[in-house]
Design a protein around this motif. Structure first.
Motif, PDB file in Angstrom:
ATOM      1  N   THR A   1       0.834  -1.201   0.000  1.00  0.00           N
ATOM      2  CA  THR A   1       0.000   0.000   0.000  1.00  0.00           C
ATOM      3  C   THR A   1       0.870   1.254   0.000  1.00  0.00           C
ATOM      4  OG1 THR A   1      -1.780  -1.127   1.194  1.00  0.00           O
ATOM      5  CG2 THR A   1      -1.767   1.278   1.269  1.00  0.00           C
TER       6      THR A   1
ATOM      7  N   THR B   1      -3.728   2.366  -3.521  1.00  0.00           N
ATOM      8  CA  THR B   1      -3.217   1.078  -4.008  1.00  0.00           C
ATOM      9  C   THR B   1      -2.649   1.192  -5.415  1.00  0.00           C
ATOM     10  OG1 THR B   1      -5.430   0.453  -4.815  1.00  0.00           O
ATOM     11  CG2 THR B   1      -4.824  -0.247  -2.580  1.00  0.00           C
TER      12      THR B   1
ATOM     13  N   ARG C   1       1.509   4.894   1.117  1.00  0.00           N
ATOM     14  CA  ARG C   1       1.091   5.736   2.236  1.00  0.00           C
ATOM     15  C   ARG C   1       1.693   7.126   2.096  1.00  0.00           C
ATOM     16  NH1 ARG C   1       1.438   0.567   4.404  1.00  0.00           N
ATOM     17  NH2 ARG C   1      -0.448  -0.056   5.532  1.00  0.00           N
TER      18      ARG C   1
ATOM     19  N   THR D   1      -3.883   7.033   1.826  1.00  0.00           N
ATOM     20  CA  THR D   1      -3.395   5.788   1.234  1.00  0.00           C
ATOM     21  C   THR D   1      -3.909   5.626  -0.193  1.00  0.00           C
ATOM     22  OG1 THR D   1      -5.278   4.514   2.086  1.00  0.00           O
ATOM     23  CG2 THR D   1      -3.297   4.605   3.460  1.00  0.00           C
TER      24      THR D   1
END
Length: 362
Positions: free
Chosen positions: A118, A145, A120, A143
């Motif tokens: 992920t 993806t 961040r 966040t």
């Protein structure tokens, strides 16, 4: 002599026009499509995340300690997330025509991929709780993806339990970053805070730790050198931790000392020993600079250090074979008005996602 003066004025005007074009808005590039294709086809692509700004003033301090603001020309700021891509770490192509890729307000965006894949983001810019509880300053935590779709997770009041000797809370949380400790599985958050009336005064680096981004250890002082310090960034190489940071001292008493330094430690928690660099009594890059970020050099065996000349609206890169001895890289290209960048390695899929969603040169 009259004609010579006219010719000289014409030459100066021409040079100013060239400089304005180089430092202003990125023009449409006829070769943009080929540059983008080259980036998409490469197995080694790096991402620079940044925001954009031209300071409205330069702060100075006179011999009596008075703060003086000197106006600077053509101020602007776009406090949002921007992205540029590169295959060599020296020539960077902004996507989306150097416009933001997310409307969320932020400064100093630090974007890295976590151990779980992920992405961040930590950034300067937050808000206080609306329930009236005074938790002090906050910073942004988000966040993603795929680097295209971002979600604000929360605003982190990292200094909520800290008071100074007078019982006052910190006034700011600046340039928060995180470092993953693969020996403990913890994320170490690092930022600068001050209890003074301005965030650059008597500032120190602070830190806390988390494993789940829900529960955080109490904030502790991380690095307190004999000068005000902001913009800390941490890397580990061969068992040594390197803490790059900005010495934030200037004025009639200290002289101009706003520039990047480095300190090292064998332990993540410190203590960190300041390395005496060759410039300006201990620094490693020229003044006035801030916002350091470090990456492995894709071209040579060594490292690249990024920093912005915040008062003159340009960016700098230096090279080092050992993270200690640095020399300026002259032939570089970076996005106009980029400030406080962070560099990360991308996959081909991530590059494709970004260049498809945010094409340039259109």
């Amino acid at each position: 002599m009259k004609y010579f003066r006219i010719l000289l004025l014409i030459m100066i005007a021409s040079l100013q026009g060239i400089q304005s074009n180089a430092e202003g808005t990125i023009p449409k590039n006829e070769n943009q499509a080929s540059i983008t294709q080259e980036i998409e086809n490469s197995d080694n692509v790096w991402m620079l995340t940044y925001f954009r700004q031209r300071y409205p003033t330069r702060i100075e301090i006179d011999a009596d300690g008075n703060t003086i603001e000197v106006p600077l020309p053509d101020p602007m700021q776009v406090e949002q997330l921007h992205v540029a891509l590169s295959t060599d770490g020296r020539n960077w192509t902004p996507i989306n025509n150097n416009e933001p890729i997310w409307e969320q307000r932020m400064r100093d965006p630090f974007v890295r991929r976590g151990a779980d894949g992920t992405w961040r983001l930590l950034a300067t810019g937050g808000k206080r709780n609306k329930d009236g509880e005074n938790l002090g300053p906050h910073c942004l935590f988000a966040t993603s993806t795929d680097l295209v779709n971002w979600e604000v997770e929360k605003y982190l009041p990292l200094m909520k339990d800290v008071r100074n000797e007078s019982g006052m809370m910190a006034r700011n949380i600046w340039a928060p970053e995180w470092f993953y400790d693969d020996t403990t599985g913890e994320y170490v958050l690092i930022w600068s805070s001050s209890f003074e009336d301005a965030g650059w005064k008597k500032s120190r680096l602070w830190y806390c730790k988390t494993k789940d981004w829900e529960h955080f250890t109490p904030a502790k002082e991380f690095f307190a050198p004999p000068y005000s310090v902001i913009d800390g960034t941490l890397i580990k190489q061969d068992g040594i931790y390197y803490l790059f940071h900005k010495e934030e001292e200037f004025g009639a008493k200290t002289g101009e000392r706003r520039a990047i330094r480095v300190a090292t430690s064998k332990n993540l928690d410190g203590p960190y020993e300041i390395v005496e660099g060759p410039l300006n009594d201990g620094q490693i890059v020229p003044i006035i600079t801030e916002g350091p970020s470090v990456m492995k050099d894709p071209v040579h065996d060594g490292w690249l250090l990024f920093y912005d000349y915040c008062m003159t609206n340009r960016y700098g890169i230096s090279f080092s074979p050992d993270l200690i001895h640095w020399s300026i890289v002259d032939d570089v290209t970076l996005p106009a008005d980029a400030r406080h960048g962070c560099v990360s390695k991308l996959t081909k899929e991530e590059v494709k996602n970004l260049t498809t969603k945010f094409p340039s040169g259109e």
